[in-house]
Design a protein around this motif. Structure first.
Motif, PDB file in Angstrom:
ATOM      1  N   SER A  10       2.007   9.087  87.071  1.00 48.83           N
ATOM      2  CA  SER A  10       0.744   9.823  86.920  1.00 48.83           C
ATOM      3  C   SER A  10       0.349   9.991  85.461  1.00 48.83           C
ATOM      4  O   SER A  10      -0.741  10.457  85.175  1.00 48.83           O
ATOM      5  CB  SER A  10       0.841  11.184  87.608  1.00 48.83           C
ATOM      6  OG  SER A  10       1.892  11.944  87.046  1.00 48.83           O
ATOM      7  N   THR A  11       1.230   9.613  84.530  1.00 51.41           N
ATOM      8  CA  THR A  11       0.911   9.718  83.104  1.00 51.41           C
ATOM      9  C   THR A  11       1.004   8.341  82.467  1.00 51.41           C
ATOM     10  O   THR A  11       1.704   7.447  82.967  1.00 51.41           O
ATOM     11  CB  THR A  11       1.886  10.656  82.380  1.00 51.41           C
ATOM     12  OG1 THR A  11       3.190  10.042  82.361  1.00 51.41           O
ATOM     13  CG2 THR A  11       1.956  12.017  83.046  1.00 51.41           C
ATOM     14  N   TRP A  12       0.310   8.195  81.346  1.00 48.14           N
ATOM     15  CA  TRP A  12       0.401   6.910  80.640  1.00 48.14           C
ATOM     16  C   TRP A  12       1.792   6.700  80.064  1.00 48.14           C
ATOM     17  O   TRP A  12       2.233   5.563  79.912  1.00 48.14           O
ATOM     18  CB  TRP A  12      -0.680   6.801  79.578  1.00 48.14           C
ATOM     19  CG  TRP A  12      -2.002   6.498  80.201  1.00 48.14           C
ATOM     20  CD1 TRP A  12      -3.112   7.289  80.215  1.00 48.14           C
ATOM     21  CD2 TRP A  12      -2.342   5.332  80.953  1.00 48.14           C
ATOM     22  NE1 TRP A  12      -4.126   6.688  80.931  1.00 48.14           N
ATOM     23  CE2 TRP A  12      -3.673   5.483  81.395  1.00 48.14           C
ATOM     24  CE3 TRP A  12      -1.659   4.181  81.323  1.00 48.14           C
ATOM     25  CZ2 TRP A  12      -4.341   4.524  82.166  1.00 48.14           C
ATOM     26  CZ3 TRP A  12      -2.310   3.221  82.082  1.00 48.14           C
ATOM     27  CH2 TRP A  12      -3.628   3.395  82.496  1.00 48.14           C
ATOM     28  N   ALA A  13       2.532   7.769  79.777  1.00 49.64           N
ATOM     29  CA  ALA A  13       3.913   7.619  79.312  1.00 49.64           C
ATOM     30  C   ALA A  13       4.766   6.949  80.388  1.00 49.64           C
ATOM     31  O   ALA A  13       5.593   6.077  80.086  1.00 49.64           O
ATOM     32  CB  ALA A  13       4.492   8.979  78.921  1.00 49.64           C
ATOM     33  N   GLU A  14       4.552   7.324  81.654  1.00 49.44           N
ATOM     34  CA  GLU A  14       5.291   6.688  82.759  1.00 49.44           C
ATOM     35  C   GLU A  14       4.874   5.226  82.921  1.00 49.44           C
ATOM     36  O   GLU A  14       5.715   4.355  83.147  1.00 49.44           O
ATOM     37  CB  GLU A  14       5.061   7.450  84.059  1.00 49.44           C
ATOM     38  CG  GLU A  14       5.693   8.832  84.069  1.00 49.44           C
ATOM     39  CD  GLU A  14       5.264   9.661  85.259  1.00 49.44           C
ATOM     40  OE1 GLU A  14       6.169  10.166  85.958  1.00 49.44           O
ATOM     41  OE2 GLU A  14       4.046   9.802  85.490  1.00 49.44           O
ATOM     42  N   VAL A  15       3.580   4.960  82.809  1.00 53.19           N
ATOM     43  CA  VAL A  15       3.098   3.579  82.902  1.00 53.19           C
ATOM     44  C   VAL A  15       3.645   2.754  81.737  1.00 53.19           C
ATOM     45  O   VAL A  15       4.067   1.611  81.922  1.00 53.19           O
ATOM     46  CB  VAL A  15       1.552   3.531  82.957  1.00 53.19           C
ATOM     47  CG1 VAL A  15       1.048   2.092  82.921  1.00 53.19           C
ATOM     48  CG2 VAL A  15       1.037   4.254  84.190  1.00 53.19           C
ATOM     49  N   ASP A  16       3.681   3.350  80.541  1.00 60.16           N
ATOM     50  CA  ASP A  16       4.229   2.639  79.384  1.00 60.16           C
ATOM     51  C   ASP A  16       5.711   2.311  79.579  1.00 60.16           C
ATOM     52  O   ASP A  16       6.164   1.225  79.205  1.00 60.16           O
ATOM     53  CB  ASP A  16       4.037   3.465  78.109  1.00 60.16           C
ATOM     54  CG  ASP A  16       2.582   3.547  77.665  1.00 60.16           C
ATOM     55  OD1 ASP A  16       1.763   2.722  78.124  1.00 60.16           O
ATOM     56  OD2 ASP A  16       2.269   4.449  76.859  1.00 60.16           O
ATOM     57  N   ALA A  17       6.459   3.228  80.171  1.00 62.38           N
ATOM     58  CA  ALA A  17       7.877   2.962  80.457  1.00 62.38           C
ATOM     59  C   ALA A  17       8.006   1.824  81.465  1.00 62.38           C
ATOM     60  O   ALA A  17       8.851   0.929  81.306  1.00 62.38           O
ATOM     61  CB  ALA A  17       8.565   4.225  80.968  1.00 62.38           C
ATOM     62  N   ALA A  18       7.163   1.833  82.497  1.00 64.18           N
ATOM     63  CA  ALA A  18       7.178   0.738  83.482  1.00 64.18           C
ATOM     64  C   ALA A  18       6.776  -0.573  82.819  1.00 64.18           C
ATOM     65  O   ALA A  18       7.345  -1.627  83.123  1.00 64.18           O
ATOM     66  CB  ALA A  18       6.241   1.064  84.648  1.00 64.18           C
ATOM     67  N   HIS A  19       5.812  -0.521  81.906  1.00 69.78           N
ATOM     68  CA  HIS A  19       5.369  -1.707  81.153  1.00 69.78           C
ATOM     69  C   HIS A  19       6.566  -2.351  80.443  1.00 69.78           C
ATOM     70  O   HIS A  19       6.783  -3.563  80.549  1.00 69.78           O
ATOM     71  CB  HIS A  19       4.298  -1.279  80.145  1.00 69.78           C
ATOM     72  CG  HIS A  19       3.998  -2.261  79.077  1.00 69.78           C
ATOM     73  ND1 HIS A  19       3.064  -3.269  79.219  1.00 69.78           N
ATOM     74  CD2 HIS A  19       4.506  -2.406  77.830  1.00 69.78           C
ATOM     75  CE1 HIS A  19       3.011  -3.973  78.105  1.00 69.78           C
ATOM     76  NE2 HIS A  19       3.879  -3.467  77.254  1.00 69.78           N
ATOM     77  N   GLU A  20       7.323  -1.563  79.726  1.00 63.43           N
ATOM     78  CA  GLU A  20       8.487  -2.088  78.998  1.00 63.43           C
ATOM     79  C   GLU A  20       9.508  -2.705  79.952  1.00 63.43           C
ATOM     80  O   GLU A  20      10.086  -3.752  79.663  1.00 63.43           O
ATOM     81  CB  GLU A  20       9.138  -0.981  78.156  1.00 63.43           C
ATOM     82  CG  GLU A  20       8.272  -0.486  77.022  1.00 63.43           C
ATOM     83  CD  GLU A  20       7.859  -1.581  76.043  1.00 63.43           C
ATOM     84  OE1 GLU A  20       8.655  -2.492  75.772  1.00 63.43           O
ATOM     85  OE2 GLU A  20       6.703  -1.518  75.546  1.00 63.43           O
ATOM     86  N   LYS A  21       9.704  -2.069  81.096  1.00 63.98           N
ATOM     87  CA  LYS A  21      10.684  -2.574  82.062  1.00 63.98           C
ATOM     88  C   LYS A  21      10.241  -3.901  82.675  1.00 63.98           C
ATOM     89  O   LYS A  21      11.046  -4.824  82.800  1.00 63.98           O
ATOM     90  CB  LYS A  21      10.948  -1.538  83.152  1.00 63.98           C
ATOM     91  CG  LYS A  21      11.708  -0.328  82.629  1.00 63.98           C
ATOM     92  CD  LYS A  21      11.874   0.734  83.685  1.00 63.98           C
ATOM     93  CE  LYS A  21      12.574   1.949  83.100  1.00 63.98           C
ATOM     94  NZ  LYS A  21      12.653   3.044  84.051  1.00 63.98           N
ATOM     95  N   VAL A  22       8.956  -4.023  83.071  1.00 64.09           N
ATOM     96  CA  VAL A  22       8.528  -5.285  83.681  1.00 64.09           C
ATOM     97  C   VAL A  22       8.526  -6.416  82.650  1.00 64.09           C
ATOM     98  O   VAL A  22       8.833  -7.556  82.991  1.00 64.09           O
ATOM     99  CB  VAL A  22       7.173  -5.187  84.433  1.00 64.09           C
ATOM    100  CG1 VAL A  22       7.263  -4.203  85.587  1.00 64.09           C
ATOM    101  CG2 VAL A  22       6.009  -4.890  83.521  1.00 64.09           C
ATOM    102  N   LEU A  23       8.221  -6.100  81.384  1.00 62.08           N
ATOM    103  CA  LEU A  23       8.310  -7.136  80.342  1.00 62.08           C
ATOM    104  C   LEU A  23       9.751  -7.610  80.179  1.00 62.08           C
ATOM    105  O   LEU A  23      10.006  -8.821  80.073  1.00 62.08           O
ATOM    106  CB  LEU A  23       7.769  -6.618  79.008  1.00 62.08           C
ATOM    107  CG  LEU A  23       6.277  -6.322  78.943  1.00 62.08           C
ATOM    108  CD1 LEU A  23       5.901  -5.845  77.541  1.00 62.08           C
ATOM    109  CD2 LEU A  23       5.440  -7.525  79.341  1.00 62.08           C
ATOM    110  N   ALA A  24      10.697  -6.674  80.197  1.00 58.89           N
ATOM    111  CA  ALA A  24      12.116  -7.032  80.078  1.00 58.89           C
ATOM    112  C   ALA A  24      12.584  -7.871  81.265  1.00 58.89           C
ATOM    113  O   ALA A  24      13.502  -8.694  81.126  1.00 58.89           O
ATOM    114  CB  ALA A  24      12.974  -5.770  79.950  1.00 58.89           C
ATOM    115  N   LEU A  25      11.942  -7.700  82.423  1.00 59.08           N
ATOM    116  CA  LEU A  25      12.299  -8.471  83.617  1.00 59.08           C
ATOM    117  C   LEU A  25      11.658  -9.858  83.644  1.00 59.08           C
ATOM    118  O   LEU A  25      11.967 -10.662  84.514  1.00 59.08           O
ATOM    119  CB  LEU A  25      11.880  -7.704  84.878  1.00 59.08           C
ATOM    120  CG  LEU A  25      12.647  -6.412  85.145  1.00 59.08           C
ATOM    121  CD1 LEU A  25      11.953  -5.596  86.223  1.00 59.08           C
ATOM    122  CD2 LEU A  25      14.082  -6.733  85.536  1.00 59.08           C
ATOM    123  N   GLY A  26      10.730 -10.116  82.720  1.00 55.75           N
ATOM    124  CA  GLY A  26      10.121 -11.442  82.664  1.00 55.75           C
ATOM    125  C   GLY A  26       8.636 -11.490  82.955  1.00 55.75           C
ATOM    126  O   GLY A  26       8.055 -12.575  82.998  1.00 55.75           O
TER     127      GLY A  26
END
Length: 130
Positions: A81-97
């Motif tokens: 619900s926050t951009w901080a959570e979306v930013d954390a997900a962003h970093e994780k999906v980038l690390a996954l490829g």
């Protein structure tokens, strides 16, 4: 209206079903089950089933394109619900490829667009609180 049938799964064509199923398992949860080297099933906990099918000569969709080889469909994931959570997900999906396709105007759109390792578009969406 009475349903004619119940949705069983969304099936994604790809060059490597095991690898793509592992990517989506890391994004959404679940454990991939291999039927054979050409078919892998992922039941997302509390969500839909995604199946991955080997497609020889697979060509990834192009985003955004309407004239040829368009996206055909995409998957949306609630990332918080926050951009901080979306930013954390962003970093994780980038690390996954994953690779970014459209990160512009996220405050207006409440989503960001990525390509999975096989090139299918998907979005990380910010959940609007009521």
């Amino acid at each position: 209206m009475t349903a004619v049938a119940r949705l069983r799964a969304v099936v994604l064509d790809c060059p490597d079903p095991g690898a793509l199923a592992a990517f989506y398992a890391a994004v959404a949860g679940g454990t991939p089950r291999t039927g054979d080297e050409d078919w892998v099933v992922l039941q997302i906990p509390g969500g839909p089933r995604l199946d991955f099918q080997r497609a020889e000569g697979y060509t990834p969709p192009e985003w955004p394109r309407a004239d040829r080889n368009s996206q055909q469909f995409h998957l949306d994931f609630d990332a918080g619900s926050t951009w901080a959570e979306v930013d954390a997900a962003h970093e994780k999906v980038l690390a996954l490829g994953a690779r970014p396709l459209d990160l512009e105007d996220r405050e207006k759109k409440d989503f960001q667009v990525y390509a999975d390792p096989a090139g299918h578009p998907f979005c990380l969406c910010r959940i609007e609180e009521p």
